[in-house]
Design an enzyme around this catalytic site. Structure first.
Site, PDB file in Angstrom:
ATOM      1  CB  ALA A   1       5.223  -1.871  -3.148  1.00  0.00           C
TER       2      ALA A   1
ATOM      3  CB  THR B   1       4.668  11.385   3.409  1.00  0.00           C
ATOM      4  OG1 THR B   1       3.536  11.623   4.262  1.00  0.00           O
ATOM      5  CG2 THR B   1       4.386  11.929   2.012  1.00  0.00           C
TER       6      THR B   1
ATOM      7  CG  ASP C   1       4.490   4.483   0.648  1.00  0.00           C
ATOM      8  OD1 ASP C   1       4.236   5.198  -0.340  1.00  0.00           O
ATOM      9  OD2 ASP C   1       3.613   4.023   1.404  1.00  0.00           O
TER      10      ASP C   1
END
Ligand code: AMP
Length: 303
Positions: A254, A30, A256
């Site tokens: 990739a 995140t 994210d």
């Protein structure tokens, strides 16, 4: 536009060019998305919500986030706690990861309901993942999901990447049940088909999209490595082809970075296929570089 990403950022020790030496960085699914959002939406506010300790590595992590332009004001600081750590080992060109995150402060990010609600109140778009749900335990999940449900009812847009990581869960059943609850409080779900097929036994990307729409999502975008991205939004259905990348260096982040560029596109009022096309171009750049946080040359991309 004010984005808020919720989850765990960890200290990363990655091999440097001299043997036996490691460089310290900070990354986590995140957080990576927040970092890319910051690059892609220079005009908006990007906040990160997590919990860290009060030791010097926690302070350094917060400093790195602030230097990247990420708002850290809502982050909880827990005395005596510290951040999680992972170490990357390179052997014959293959990367393997070891994690120390069982005592990470981020596991307690949902304990302070007031701070969580305050952070959400300030945001327009709130992003979290299956990893966020995994690390906070059953009580934390109940608190976070209730806060997200309340934020959604107030008109916030909730975006969720299921990011299925079995080793973070007591078992597959608990994981899949919690992921469906996460989707149930979300407007936008951004799964990766390979993971979904292994744990939910979806026959194809359409089945993945159907399942999340039935759980309550309005928009589902199913990533599938180099294969076409399938999307659904109400009656709107389609697939966007990906330009293949032949010189892949490292596929870390990739998904994210894809999510960040997709959300940035929505913020600019782009159509779903346009958002997906730009997101796959950005992810295509990220997999040509090493590590999670790859400096982007956006010159060739029509954001
Ligand atoms: P994944 O989570 O593996 O499905 O990948 C997320 C996104 O990264 C995909 O939707 C693509 O946009 C991009 N991507 C991943 N692998 C490749 C690849 N080999 N070639 C081009 N794009 C890729």
């Amino acid at each position: 536009m004010h984005f808020l990403a919720i989850g765990e950022c960890m200290a990363e020790l990655a091999p440097s060019s001299s043997a036996g030496q490691f460089s310290l960085g900070y990354a986590g699914d995140t957080f990576n998305t927040a970092w890319y959002l910051r690059k892609l939406c220079p005009a908006g506010t990007v906040s990160y919500f997590t919990a860290v300790g009060t030791d010097s590595v926690s302070a350094q992590m917060l400093g790195t986030m602030a230097d990247a332009g990420i708002d850290t004001r809502h982050i909880v600081r827990i005395p005596g706690a510290s951040v999680g750590l992972y170490l990357i080992v390179l052997k014959d060109g293959e990367r393997s990861f070891s994690y120390w995150r069982d005592t990470s402060a981020a596991r307690r990010l949902a304990e302070d309901e007031t701070r969580l609600a305050t952070a959400m109140e300030a945001a327009d778009v709130i992003y979290f993942s299956g990893i966020t749900l995994a690390i906070i335990g059953a009580a934390g999940r109940a608190t976070l999901l209730a806060a997200l449900r309340a934020a959604r009812a107030k008109g916030k847009t909730i975006a969720f990447d299921p990011n299925l990581r079995l080793r973070l869960w007591p078992g597959a059943e608990e994981m899949t049940a919690a992921i469906m609850q996460g989707a149930g409080v979300s407007d936008i779900v951004l799964p990766s088909y390979e993971d979904e097929a292994s744990f939910f036994k979806d026959a194809d990307t359409e089945a993945t999209a159907d399942r999340y729409l039935q759980a309550g999502a309005k928009t589902v975008v199913v990533k599938n490595g180099p294969a076409a991205v399938h999307y659904r939004h109400g009656a709107e259905v389609g697939a966007v082809a990906i330009a293949p990348v032949s010189d892949v260096v490292d596929t870390t982040a990739a998904g994210d970075s894809f999510n960040a560029a997709f959300l940035a596109g929505l913020e600019r009022g782009r159509s779903l296929p346009d958002c997906i096309a730009v997101a796959s171009q950005v992810a295509g750049l990220v997999i040509r570089g090493k590590g999670a946080l790859v400096p982007l040359d956006l010159a060739g991309i029509a954001l």
